[in-house]
Motif scaffolding. Sequence first.
Motif, PDB file in Angstrom:
ATOM      1  N   THR A 126     -10.090  30.208  28.782  1.00 22.51           N
ATOM      2  CA  THR A 126     -10.526  29.542  27.559  1.00 22.51           C
ATOM      3  C   THR A 126     -12.035  29.347  27.626  1.00 22.51           C
ATOM      4  O   THR A 126     -12.565  28.914  28.656  1.00 22.51           O
ATOM      5  CB  THR A 126      -9.846  28.172  27.399  1.00 22.51           C
ATOM      6  OG1 THR A 126      -8.429  28.366  27.309  1.00 22.51           O
ATOM      7  CG2 THR A 126     -10.335  27.465  26.135  1.00 22.51           C
ATOM      8  N   LEU A 127     -12.706  29.691  26.539  1.00 24.74           N
ATOM      9  CA  LEU A 127     -14.154  29.484  26.452  1.00 24.74           C
ATOM     10  C   LEU A 127     -14.418  28.342  25.481  1.00 24.74           C
ATOM     11  O   LEU A 127     -14.061  28.429  24.296  1.00 24.74           O
ATOM     12  CB  LEU A 127     -14.852  30.751  25.972  1.00 24.74           C
ATOM     13  CG  LEU A 127     -16.370  30.632  25.739  1.00 24.74           C
ATOM     14  CD1 LEU A 127     -17.088  30.339  27.053  1.00 24.74           C
ATOM     15  CD2 LEU A 127     -16.929  31.903  25.092  1.00 24.74           C
ATOM     16  N   ARG A 128     -15.016  27.268  25.984  1.00 26.99           N
ATOM     17  CA  ARG A 128     -15.408  26.147  25.137  1.00 26.99           C
ATOM     18  C   ARG A 128     -16.913  26.222  24.923  1.00 26.99           C
ATOM     19  O   ARG A 128     -17.699  26.119  25.876  1.00 26.99           O
ATOM     20  CB  ARG A 128     -15.010  24.818  25.777  1.00 26.99           C
ATOM     21  CG  ARG A 128     -13.517  24.693  26.053  1.00 26.99           C
ATOM     22  CD  ARG A 128     -13.095  23.234  26.266  1.00 26.99           C
ATOM     23  NE  ARG A 128     -13.885  22.582  27.297  1.00 26.99           N
ATOM     24  CZ  ARG A 128     -13.569  22.566  28.596  1.00 26.99           C
ATOM     25  NH1 ARG A 128     -12.474  23.186  28.991  1.00 26.99           N
ATOM     26  NH2 ARG A 128     -14.323  21.926  29.472  1.00 26.99           N
ATOM     27  N   MET A 129     -17.303  26.402  23.677  1.00 28.61           N
ATOM     28  CA  MET A 129     -18.712  26.608  23.359  1.00 28.61           C
ATOM     29  C   MET A 129     -19.439  25.278  23.158  1.00 28.61           C
ATOM     30  O   MET A 129     -18.827  24.232  22.917  1.00 28.61           O
ATOM     31  CB  MET A 129     -18.836  27.463  22.099  1.00 28.61           C
ATOM     32  CG  MET A 129     -18.120  28.809  22.190  1.00 28.61           C
ATOM     33  SD  MET A 129     -18.948  29.964  23.294  1.00 28.61           S
ATOM     34  CE  MET A 129     -20.370  30.394  22.299  1.00 28.61           C
ATOM     35  N   ALA A 130     -20.757  25.341  23.258  1.00 30.28           N
ATOM     36  CA  ALA A 130     -21.579  24.143  23.088  1.00 30.28           C
ATOM     37  C   ALA A 130     -21.427  23.548  21.692  1.00 30.28           C
ATOM     38  O   ALA A 130     -21.609  22.338  21.505  1.00 30.28           O
ATOM     39  CB  ALA A 130     -23.041  24.471  23.367  1.00 30.28           C
ATOM     40  N   ASP A 131     -21.076  24.386  20.708  1.00 32.31           N
ATOM     41  CA  ASP A 131     -20.889  23.880  19.340  1.00 32.31           C
ATOM     42  C   ASP A 131     -19.482  23.332  19.112  1.00 32.31           C
ATOM     43  O   ASP A 131     -19.080  23.088  17.983  1.00 32.31           O
ATOM     44  CB  ASP A 131     -21.197  24.972  18.319  1.00 32.31           C
ATOM     45  CG  ASP A 131     -20.264  26.177  18.444  1.00 32.31           C
ATOM     46  OD1 ASP A 131     -19.328  26.129  19.283  1.00 32.31           O
ATOM     47  OD2 ASP A 131     -20.465  27.169  17.725  1.00 32.31           O
ATOM     48  N   ARG A 132     -18.717  23.183  20.209  1.00 36.33           N
ATOM     49  CA  ARG A 132     -17.363  22.623  20.217  1.00 36.33           C
ATOM     50  C   ARG A 132     -16.292  23.585  19.703  1.00 36.33           C
ATOM     51  O   ARG A 132     -15.136  23.200  19.534  1.00 36.33           O
ATOM     52  CB  ARG A 132     -17.296  21.314  19.428  1.00 36.33           C
ATOM     53  CG  ARG A 132     -18.168  20.208  20.028  1.00 36.33           C
ATOM     54  CD  ARG A 132     -17.933  18.882  19.345  1.00 36.33           C
ATOM     55  NE  ARG A 132     -18.746  17.822  19.956  1.00 36.33           N
ATOM     56  CZ  ARG A 132     -18.729  16.549  19.587  1.00 36.33           C
ATOM     57  NH1 ARG A 132     -17.918  16.173  18.590  1.00 36.33           N
ATOM     58  NH2 ARG A 132     -19.489  15.667  20.186  1.00 36.33           N
ATOM     59  N   SER A 133     -16.669  24.813  19.441  1.00 33.14           N
ATOM     60  CA  SER A 133     -15.660  25.812  19.095  1.00 33.14           C
ATOM     61  C   SER A 133     -14.956  26.252  20.367  1.00 33.14           C
ATOM     62  O   SER A 133     -15.461  26.058  21.482  1.00 33.14           O
ATOM     63  CB  SER A 133     -16.299  27.009  18.387  1.00 33.14           C
ATOM     64  OG  SER A 133     -17.242  27.643  19.238  1.00 33.14           O
ATOM     65  N   ARG A 134     -13.804  26.863  20.217  1.00 33.17           N
ATOM     66  CA  ARG A 134     -12.961  27.214  21.361  1.00 33.17           C
ATOM     67  C   ARG A 134     -12.359  28.600  21.145  1.00 33.17           C
ATOM     68  O   ARG A 134     -11.919  28.939  20.048  1.00 33.17           O
ATOM     69  CB  ARG A 134     -11.860  26.162  21.508  1.00 33.17           C
ATOM     70  CG  ARG A 134     -10.818  26.434  22.582  1.00 33.17           C
ATOM     71  CD  ARG A 134      -9.685  25.446  22.456  1.00 33.17           C
ATOM     72  NE  ARG A 134      -8.601  25.753  23.371  1.00 33.17           N
ATOM     73  CZ  ARG A 134      -8.319  25.050  24.455  1.00 33.17           C
ATOM     74  NH1 ARG A 134      -9.035  23.974  24.745  1.00 33.17           N
ATOM     75  NH2 ARG A 134      -7.312  25.378  25.241  1.00 33.17           N
TER      76      ARG A 134
ATOM     77  N   THR B  32     -13.358  26.274  36.667  1.00 32.08           N
ATOM     78  CA  THR B  32     -14.232  26.177  35.495  1.00 32.08           C
ATOM     79  C   THR B  32     -15.662  26.492  35.922  1.00 32.08           C
ATOM     80  O   THR B  32     -16.085  26.170  37.039  1.00 32.08           O
ATOM     81  CB  THR B  32     -14.204  24.768  34.855  1.00 32.08           C
ATOM     82  OG1 THR B  32     -14.709  23.816  35.807  1.00 32.08           O
ATOM     83  CG2 THR B  32     -12.805  24.378  34.432  1.00 32.08           C
ATOM     84  N   LEU B  33     -16.384  27.112  35.013  1.00 30.06           N
ATOM     85  CA  LEU B  33     -17.811  27.352  35.217  1.00 30.06           C
ATOM     86  C   LEU B  33     -18.542  26.874  33.967  1.00 30.06           C
ATOM     87  O   LEU B  33     -18.286  27.345  32.859  1.00 30.06           O
ATOM     88  CB  LEU B  33     -18.098  28.832  35.454  1.00 30.06           C
ATOM     89  CG  LEU B  33     -19.550  29.116  35.859  1.00 30.06           C
ATOM     90  CD1 LEU B  33     -19.771  28.689  37.307  1.00 30.06           C
ATOM     91  CD2 LEU B  33     -19.901  30.593  35.691  1.00 30.06           C
ATOM     92  N   SER B  34     -19.435  25.937  34.174  1.00 25.49           N
ATOM     93  CA  SER B  34     -20.247  25.393  33.083  1.00 25.49           C
ATOM     94  C   SER B  34     -21.647  25.996  33.189  1.00 25.49           C
ATOM     95  O   SER B  34     -22.255  25.989  34.270  1.00 25.49           O
ATOM     96  CB  SER B  34     -20.310  23.868  33.183  1.00 25.49           C
ATOM     97  OG  SER B  34     -21.166  23.337  32.193  1.00 25.49           O
TER      98      SER B  34
ATOM     99  N   ASN C  99     -28.263  28.173  17.242  1.00 24.44           N
ATOM    100  CA  ASN C  99     -29.369  27.517  17.948  1.00 24.44           C
ATOM    101  C   ASN C  99     -28.968  26.202  18.605  1.00 24.44           C
ATOM    102  O   ASN C  99     -29.822  25.417  19.005  1.00 24.44           O
ATOM    103  CB  ASN C  99     -30.528  27.270  16.970  1.00 24.44           C
ATOM    104  CG  ASN C  99     -31.153  28.577  16.499  1.00 24.44           C
ATOM    105  OD1 ASN C  99     -31.340  29.489  17.299  1.00 24.44           O
ATOM    106  ND2 ASN C  99     -31.449  28.669  15.209  1.00 24.44           N
ATOM    107  N   ILE C 100     -27.661  25.960  18.713  1.00 25.09           N
ATOM    108  CA  ILE C 100     -27.193  24.719  19.330  1.00 25.09           C
ATOM    109  C   ILE C 100     -27.396  24.782  20.838  1.00 25.09           C
ATOM    110  O   ILE C 100     -26.964  25.729  21.501  1.00 25.09           O
ATOM    111  CB  ILE C 100     -25.712  24.471  18.989  1.00 25.09           C
ATOM    112  CG1 ILE C 100     -25.556  24.266  17.483  1.00 25.09           C
ATOM    113  CG2 ILE C 100     -25.171  23.275  19.767  1.00 25.09           C
ATOM    114  CD1 ILE C 100     -24.116  24.081  17.046  1.00 25.09           C
ATOM    115  N   ALA C 101     -28.071  23.777  21.384  1.00 23.73           N
ATOM    116  CA  ALA C 101     -28.289  23.706  22.831  1.00 23.73           C
ATOM    117  C   ALA C 101     -27.118  22.985  23.493  1.00 23.73           C
ATOM    118  O   ALA C 101     -26.360  22.262  22.842  1.00 23.73           O
ATOM    119  CB  ALA C 101     -29.596  22.972  23.124  1.00 23.73           C
ATOM    120  N   GLY C 102     -26.978  23.187  24.780  1.00 23.34           N
ATOM    121  CA  GLY C 102     -25.896  22.536  25.514  1.00 23.34           C
ATOM    122  C   GLY C 102     -25.256  23.511  26.470  1.00 23.34           C
ATOM    123  O   GLY C 102     -25.813  24.565  26.783  1.00 23.34           O
ATOM    124  N   ASN C 103     -24.064  23.167  26.932  1.00 22.96           N
ATOM    125  CA  ASN C 103     -23.368  24.000  27.906  1.00 22.96           C
ATOM    126  C   ASN C 103     -22.107  24.620  27.325  1.00 22.96           C
ATOM    127  O   ASN C 103     -21.363  23.977  26.581  1.00 22.96           O
ATOM    128  CB  ASN C 103     -23.003  23.180  29.137  1.00 22.96           C
ATOM    129  CG  ASN C 103     -24.147  23.093  30.121  1.00 22.96           C
ATOM    130  OD1 ASN C 103     -25.305  23.284  29.762  1.00 22.96           O
ATOM    131  ND2 ASN C 103     -23.828  22.801  31.376  1.00 22.96           N
TER     132      ASN C 103
END
Length: 390
Positions: free
Chosen positions: A135-143, A211-213, A179-183
């Motif tokens: 599962t990939l959880r994106m910085a913009d909270r999409s999955r 998990t890898l952040s 352009n959303i920053a984060g992990n």
Amino acid sequence: METQNNIKQTAELIIKFLKNELSPQEKKDFELWLNASADNRALVESFRNTETVQHELNYIAAVDINKGWEEVSKQIQVKPAKTFAWNKLTKYSAAAVLVVALGFGLYNYLSTAKTRQFNQSAAVHDIMPGTQRATLRMADRSRMDLGTSSFWLVGDNGRIALGAKKGVLYFGRKGKRNNIAGNNVLETPRAGEYRMVLPDGTKVWLNAVSTLSFPTSFNQTERRVELTGEAYFEVAHNKAMPFKVAFNQTEVEVLGTHFNINSYGKTSKTTLVEGSIKVTENGRQQLLRPGEEAVINNGAVNIHKTDTYKSIAWKEGTFYFKEDSMTDIMDQLFRWYDVEIVYKGKPDTKRYSGNIRRQATLNQVLEMLNAVSGARFSLENRKVTVDFNN
């Protein structure tokens, strides 16, 4: 007790018998051996059962043949050959080949007439190995749920931002989804593994329950990621931007190298395959050289020479046990087959070595473990019971 050469000669006789290719002298030798024991006759008759033969062939396909033959050689105290001439046997029928291929199984039949104690009724119920899923959880909270299917996403600048193909997740070097920053976080479940290529070109293999952040984009001074579980890294060289992996309370720093980190339990291990890395624990930095492993426990770091393949075999699709306890082995099965492990009796303190493909079914792995340990295994639904009360 038969020596290794005698076992091989007997196996060749069985093969020729099944193919009806015995010479007159070989026929006499074979009949002498056949009439010497009811167990010998039972062994030959077992190969007339097509279902049994196919079951054994599937088992053979999963076991490391050379390793198995070496174990037989140890038991009969004969120096093993450096390589097993598998290619010379391919001309024979598949059913007959298993007589020689199943090293310790053949040894048990011929020298001790002792059959495997694995519960054959469990063969009706089996569990398949893990697959490529995450599962990939994106910085913009999409999955995104990832598997083996392919997809490609184009960023605002028209370049590929990310995509996946054949179980590998790719991030574009210049494309950005937004352009959303984060992990971003890549997470594998039980019975799952996945690979990834980061924007800088670093390749990552992520084992099950890991998990890898990592940031949506690395800054200009360092490339920093955070790991839980286990991963193998092939870091793209960039002298100006060191690559750092944080796990538990430890940090590993590299410029460009290949290494494995296992941080499942309280004790973590960092194994260096090539290059060099710095291991920092409690503010103390130590250098690791190729072929060395850093074992970190309660803030203490112990560095020693190691068999690096033992640490990276999982990414090559192999369970590689070398002087491992049964509980350590079962921990690996727990993660890769998504099963519950229950023990009956006190687990022994013996150490076991062996080799089997990670694509083997659970029953095939349990058969191998039964053969080398003598412990009884039973499988019910998704629960494996290990019985040491023998």
